[in-house]
Design a protein around this motif. Sequence first.
Motif, PDB file in Angstrom:
ATOM      1  N   GLN A 188       0.798  -0.958   0.229  1.00 38.89           N
ATOM      2  CA  GLN A 188      -0.353  -0.311  -0.109  1.00 38.89           C
ATOM      3  C   GLN A 188       0.954   1.431  -0.139  1.00 38.89           C
ATOM      4  O   GLN A 188       1.171   2.246  -0.770  1.00 38.89           O
ATOM      5  N   ALA A 189       2.130   0.884   0.880  1.00 33.98           N
ATOM      6  CA  ALA A 189       2.644   2.461   0.794  1.00 33.98           C
ATOM      7  C   ALA A 189       3.527   2.920  -0.655  1.00 33.98           C
ATOM      8  O   ALA A 189       3.298   3.878  -0.853  1.00 33.98           O
ATOM      9  N   LEU A 190       3.889   2.054  -1.120  1.00 31.37           N
ATOM     10  CA  LEU A 190       4.519   1.736  -2.727  1.00 31.37           C
ATOM     11  C   LEU A 190       2.987   2.325  -3.447  1.00 31.37           C
ATOM     12  O   LEU A 190       3.711   2.947  -4.549  1.00 31.37           O
ATOM     13  N   TYR A 191       2.475   1.205  -3.507  1.00 31.22           N
ATOM     14  CA  TYR A 191       1.234   2.145  -4.240  1.00 31.22           C
ATOM     15  C   TYR A 191       1.057   3.507  -4.129  1.00 31.22           C
ATOM     16  O   TYR A 191       0.770   4.251  -5.294  1.00 31.22           O
ATOM     17  N   ASN A 192       0.958   4.172  -2.813  1.00 31.03           N
ATOM     18  CA  ASN A 192       0.961   6.092  -2.589  1.00 31.03           C
ATOM     19  C   ASN A 192       1.912   6.361  -3.677  1.00 31.03           C
ATOM     20  O   ASN A 192       2.187   7.940  -3.900  1.00 31.03           O
ATOM     21  N   ILE A 193       3.540   5.727  -3.077  1.00 29.04           N
ATOM     22  CA  ILE A 193       4.354   6.387  -4.028  1.00 29.04           C
ATOM     23  C   ILE A 193       3.954   6.627  -5.133  1.00 29.04           C
ATOM     24  O   ILE A 193       5.117   7.384  -5.841  1.00 29.04           O
ATOM     25  N   ILE A 194       4.047   5.146  -6.269  1.00 34.40           N
ATOM     26  CA  ILE A 194       3.983   5.351  -7.126  1.00 34.40           C
ATOM     27  C   ILE A 194       2.967   6.302  -7.859  1.00 34.40           C
ATOM     28  O   ILE A 194       3.155   7.409  -8.494  1.00 34.40           O
ATOM     29  N   ALA A 239       9.498   1.974  -6.569  1.00 40.03           N
ATOM     30  CA  ALA A 239       8.742   1.929  -5.464  1.00 40.03           C
ATOM     31  C   ALA A 239       8.160  -0.189  -6.384  1.00 40.03           C
ATOM     32  O   ALA A 239       8.160  -0.725  -6.242  1.00 40.03           O
ATOM     33  N   TYR A 240       8.055   0.449  -7.503  1.00 41.31           N
ATOM     34  CA  TYR A 240       7.937  -1.078  -8.859  1.00 41.31           C
ATOM     35  C   TYR A 240       9.477  -2.215  -8.190  1.00 41.31           C
ATOM     36  O   TYR A 240       8.583  -3.120  -7.904  1.00 41.31           O
ATOM     37  N   TYR A 241      10.267  -1.941  -8.341  1.00 47.13           N
ATOM     38  CA  TYR A 241      11.536  -2.871  -8.117  1.00 47.13           C
ATOM     39  C   TYR A 241      11.387  -3.480  -6.671  1.00 47.13           C
ATOM     40  O   TYR A 241      10.724  -4.336  -6.498  1.00 47.13           O
ATOM     41  N   LEU A 242      10.852  -2.469  -5.421  1.00 44.51           N
ATOM     42  CA  LEU A 242      10.428  -3.213  -4.096  1.00 44.51           C
ATOM     43  C   LEU A 242       8.903  -3.918  -4.174  1.00 44.51           C
ATOM     44  O   LEU A 242       8.359  -4.853  -3.854  1.00 44.51           O
ATOM     45  N   ALA A 253       6.150 -10.352  -9.236  1.00 49.73           N
ATOM     46  CA  ALA A 253       6.921 -10.300  -9.436  1.00 49.73           C
ATOM     47  C   ALA A 253       7.692  -9.492 -10.918  1.00 49.73           C
ATOM     48  O   ALA A 253       8.566  -8.031 -10.954  1.00 49.73           O
ATOM     49  N   LEU A 254       7.708 -10.424 -11.511  1.00 45.61           N
ATOM     50  CA  LEU A 254       8.079 -10.155 -13.190  1.00 45.61           C
ATOM     51  C   LEU A 254       7.420  -9.019 -13.518  1.00 45.61           C
ATOM     52  O   LEU A 254       8.016  -8.047 -14.217  1.00 45.61           O
ATOM     53  N   ASN A 255       7.173  -9.063 -13.373  1.00 45.52           N
ATOM     54  CA  ASN A 255       5.459  -7.388 -14.418  1.00 45.52           C
ATOM     55  C   ASN A 255       5.936  -6.409 -12.977  1.00 45.52           C
ATOM     56  O   ASN A 255       6.019  -5.478 -14.258  1.00 45.52           O
ATOM     57  N   ASN A 256       6.216  -6.307 -11.920  1.00 47.28           N
ATOM     58  CA  ASN A 256       6.896  -5.585 -11.118  1.00 47.28           C
ATOM     59  C   ASN A 256       7.884  -4.721 -11.684  1.00 47.28           C
ATOM     60  O   ASN A 256       8.738  -3.627 -12.043  1.00 47.28           O
ATOM     61  N   TYR A 257       9.067  -5.850 -11.831  1.00 48.37           N
ATOM     62  CA  TYR A 257      10.290  -5.385 -12.449  1.00 48.37           C
ATOM     63  C   TYR A 257      10.983  -4.950 -13.632  1.00 48.37           C
ATOM     64  O   TYR A 257      11.348  -4.541 -14.112  1.00 48.37           O
ATOM     65  N   GLN A 258       9.654  -5.421 -14.417  1.00 49.49           N
ATOM     66  CA  GLN A 258       9.667  -4.757 -15.600  1.00 49.49           C
ATOM     67  C   GLN A 258       9.036  -3.399 -16.102  1.00 49.49           C
ATOM     68  O   GLN A 258       9.807  -2.319 -16.884  1.00 49.49           O
ATOM     69  N   GLU A 259       7.945  -3.041 -14.627  1.00 47.64           N
ATOM     70  CA  GLU A 259       7.644  -1.576 -14.905  1.00 47.64           C
ATOM     71  C   GLU A 259       8.492  -1.325 -14.326  1.00 47.64           C
ATOM     72  O   GLU A 259       9.046   0.146 -14.940  1.00 47.64           O
ATOM     73  N   ALA A 260       9.675  -1.385 -13.417  1.00 44.45           N
ATOM     74  CA  ALA A 260      10.965  -0.473 -13.071  1.00 44.45           C
ATOM     75  C   ALA A 260      12.313  -0.600 -14.044  1.00 44.45           C
ATOM     76  O   ALA A 260      12.423   1.054 -14.295  1.00 44.45           O
ATOM     77  N   PRO A 285      16.069   1.975 -17.326  1.00 46.64           N
ATOM     78  CA  PRO A 285      16.734   0.853 -17.569  1.00 46.64           C
ATOM     79  C   PRO A 285      18.227   0.224 -16.739  1.00 46.64           C
ATOM     80  O   PRO A 285      18.560  -1.059 -16.616  1.00 46.64           O
ATOM     81  N   GLU A 286      18.770   1.174 -16.015  1.00 43.55           N
ATOM     82  CA  GLU A 286      19.654   0.126 -14.684  1.00 43.55           C
ATOM     83  C   GLU A 286      19.086   0.246 -13.872  1.00 43.55           C
ATOM     84  O   GLU A 286      19.852   0.159 -12.695  1.00 43.55           O
ATOM     85  N   SER A 287      17.950   0.096 -12.988  1.00 43.57           N
ATOM     86  CA  SER A 287      17.183  -0.191 -12.193  1.00 43.57           C
ATOM     87  C   SER A 287      17.769  -1.379 -11.465  1.00 43.57           C
ATOM     88  O   SER A 287      17.718  -2.173 -12.374  1.00 43.57           O
ATOM     89  N   PRO A 288      18.050  -1.744 -10.521  1.00 40.06           N
ATOM     90  CA  PRO A 288      18.488  -3.332  -9.922  1.00 40.06           C
ATOM     91  C   PRO A 288      17.173  -4.160 -10.331  1.00 40.06           C
ATOM     92  O   PRO A 288      17.778  -5.137  -9.861  1.00 40.06           O
ATOM     93  N   ALA A 289      15.847  -4.033 -10.428  1.00 42.56           N
ATOM     94  CA  ALA A 289      14.787  -4.709 -10.913  1.00 42.56           C
ATOM     95  C   ALA A 289      15.503  -5.599 -12.423  1.00 42.56           C
ATOM     96  O   ALA A 289      15.518  -6.573 -12.658  1.00 42.56           O
TER      97      ALA A 289
END
Length: 101
Positions: A31-37, A47-50, A64-71, A76-80
């Motif tokens: 919920q906190a991450l959705y608020n940040i987004i 936030a998407y990575y987390l 997980a895969l979908n959120n990592y892809q969003e990040a 493109p340099e995200s830890p995701a």
Amino acid sequence: MRLKHFVFLMDNILKNIKTMIKDGNIAEAKQALYNIIEEQNEYADTAYYLLGNACRKLGDWQGALNNYQEAIDINPESPAKDARAMMMDILNFYNKDMFNQ
């Protein structure tokens, strides 16, 4: 000075969310991450990575895969990028192993 304070505040919020995920408080973290987004677009990639990490902790591989892809799409340099690649390696290993049974 205000910007510096804001960055410090967001860093602390994200640190707390990481702790929530680690401790298993996934619903609260998500919920906190959705608020940040919604409210802090400049932190959306983190936030998407987390969110990906939270989904992975729940065993929701597709989430997980979908959120990592969003990040990755945002940054493109995200830890995701590495997290998604590792998940794909794991999933490919398990799928190959299932075919050999």
